[in-house]
Design an enzyme around this catalytic site. Sequence first.
Site, PDB file in Angstrom:
ATOM      1  N   ASP A 284      -5.222  -2.329  -7.791  1.00  0.00           N
ATOM      2  CA  ASP A 284      -4.180  -1.737  -6.958  1.00  0.00           C
ATOM      3  C   ASP A 284      -4.741  -1.204  -5.634  1.00  0.00           C
ATOM      4  OD1 ASP A 284      -1.438  -0.625  -6.730  1.00  0.00           O
ATOM      5  OD2 ASP A 284      -2.510   1.285  -6.741  1.00  0.00           O
ATOM      6  N   GLU A 326      -4.400  -6.535  -4.786  1.00  0.00           N
ATOM      7  CA  GLU A 326      -3.116  -6.084  -4.263  1.00  0.00           C
ATOM      8  C   GLU A 326      -3.397  -5.495  -2.889  1.00  0.00           C
ATOM      9  OE1 GLU A 326       0.378  -3.423  -3.537  1.00  0.00           O
ATOM     10  OE2 GLU A 326      -1.555  -2.601  -4.105  1.00  0.00           O
TER      11      GLU A 326
HETATM   12  C1  GLC Z   1       0.397  -0.048  -4.884  1.00  0.00           C
HETATM   13  C2  GLC Z   1       1.533  -0.105  -5.885  1.00  0.00           C
HETATM   14  C3  GLC Z   1       2.603   0.854  -5.468  1.00  0.00           C
HETATM   15  C4  GLC Z   1       2.033   2.244  -5.395  1.00  0.00           C
HETATM   16  C5  GLC Z   1       0.776   2.281  -4.524  1.00  0.00           C
HETATM   17  C6  GLC Z   1       0.023   3.538  -4.722  1.00  0.00           C
HETATM   18  O1  GLC Z   1       0.764  -0.472  -3.638  1.00  0.00           O
HETATM   19  O2  GLC Z   1       2.018  -1.411  -5.981  1.00  0.00           O
HETATM   20  O3  GLC Z   1       3.704   0.808  -6.334  1.00  0.00           O
HETATM   21  O4  GLC Z   1       2.985   3.116  -4.869  1.00  0.00           O
HETATM   22  O5  GLC Z   1      -0.118   1.237  -4.848  1.00  0.00           O
HETATM   23  O6  GLC Z   1      -0.579   3.550  -5.977  1.00  0.00           O
END
Ligand code: GLC
Length: 653
Positions: A284, A326
């Site tokens: 993430d 991500e």
């Molecule tokens: C990523 C997740 C999102 C979250 C962010 C902070 O972008 O997909 O949902 O708010 O990280 O953890």
Amino acid sequence: MYEQVSHSLLNDILTDLKPEIHKQDLRHFYTRLGANFYSIYSLFFTLYGKRDDVDQQMQKLVETMARQYIGRPEPLRESDIAREKDHNWFLSQEWVGMAQYADGYAQNLSELRQRMHYFLELGVNMVHLMPMMQCPSGASDGGYAVSDFRQINKRFGSLEDLQQLAEEFHKYGILLTLDVVLNHTSNEHEWAQKARSGDPKFQDYYYIFDNREVPEMFEATMPEVFPETAPGNFTWDESMGKWVMTVFNDYQWDLNYGNPAVFIEMLDIILYWANQGADILRLDAVAFLWKKIGSLCQNEREAHLLLQLLKDCCQVTAPGVLFIAEAIVAPVEIIKYFGEDAINAKECEIAYNASLMALLWDAIATKNAKLLNQGIQNLPDKLERATWLNYIRCHDDIGLGYDDNDIRAVNYEPYAHRQFLIDYYTGKYKGSSSRGLPFGYNDKTGDSRISGSLASLVGLEAALESGDQKEIDDAVKIILLLHGITMSFGGMPLLYYGDEIGTLNDRSYIEDPAKANDSRWTHRPRIKWENVELRNTPGTIEHQLFSALKKMIAVRKEIPAFADFNNRKLLQVSNPHLFVFSRFQYDQPANRVLVIANFDHAPQYLGLEDLGREAYFRTGTLRDLYSGESPIMHKEDLIIPSHTFYWLSDQLS
Ligand code: GLC
């Protein structure tokens, strides 16, 4: 690579390994460690070499990898070896993913296991479960504020439930993808608690400052991620009497990867989840891992080095496990998360194709593919052994992350064009039937992102309310058009749960104070299984969408040209409403498919002379592999009905 300095360090480390590690059969571990050690050493010393304790930290790193290798269950070790042999396994067109909240799809993990047949029925064989680790009971950013990285939140069940689910998935050939929240912890995490109580060791796990001096310097260049609800990037912690860096929400404390202890802890956590049976780990918010005064604190070179190091270490312990990056950042930045200056992916093997996602939404709103063509044309080729996760929407907002140069190249003005898209998707634009909600509005820049379910964004909600059959049909066609592209583009398509039956916005989140200020909850549904049942009732939207998608998935799996080997060619055609590319089978290039998508609400034509060197499609009998039908031709023009896609083949089969 063999190199004396690192090799002799490795010898020392191995000599000093604790006896309980020494006693084990570590044959495969040693081979892989030997192969990766020079790289691990170089990265670790680049990041942490200035510290006095770097050798001890390196020793700890190797011990962490060895311990997790020892704990790796035998079936997973076997799958590591099988995947090493068949190292392109994940590039196949046979994979189709779905992302979901386990407690939105089902009540909990054990019910999810009972509902597994649904994936098999649809053809989904990769399931991404959003974070389920322990987190505070109130606001937790949908589980992205973790208070214990090794415990499953009781709401979802237990660790045993997860292990059982993984086993069951593997029995049926389904890949399990889990989330690891690398960038931050909840302020209720044990490390944060210790930092709060004044423990300097744990204060060094975060970015903590006595006064505003350094925070102000950071703020000068750092953008805000949640400007409406969590403005600024630092939060005052009363109990500690200090400022702490909180890039996301004020309860999400950013981890300090300048400290090797943090790196080793997080590597241990990654390997822990790999050992629970995860095939893929979604890392993430990776763009945020490294913070530097004077920078955006996103996409820093060190963030890439950290990911390379994580990958190298994971390859030693659990080489069958893949990483998803991500990184929802600018198109030129995303591609770097596969690794730079390499042939094979050396950071993450998979990355969210946020560029395609955002461009598709542009094409729907403008009814033409100008920016889409421009953006994809500028999308660099990936490394080998790297693949996209192609999606239309996910649990997050839709950000309008286009390259401004691309916007200008197609004669729009970036600011005005983005405002148009925001107005369009929030239904303010005249003639738009979209029901999106703004997210993350920034009053300093006027920027906003968009929330809303796929069906509501493309006008299905409004059409169902008005009962206008033509509009309902149009919305359904748009949904299938979008899937038709993500299924054929190259990469793993990632459906979002509920979209397969046309789930509309859910406004009930407003009632929950922990969610009310976050419009992303409008598209994070609790699945109503009585609606899902309607997939078996002809004449319902659920049936229409589910059966179309099921068929699309089945057809995709039969088309080897859809596997992802950088085997796509974008075709520039003169009709601006069309997005056209060809896919060819990498080991048999004559096996080709021509993908055509018409974004307009009127039929469009494609002059076959436009295809240039792809004109071989002229010969043979063109057939759409999805519908099984031949498209209409008028002389040399191919007619593409409104909001329709074709997967054309000229092979007679
Ligand atoms: C990523 C997740 C999102 C979250 C962010 C902070 O972008 O997909 O949902 O708010 O990280 O953890």
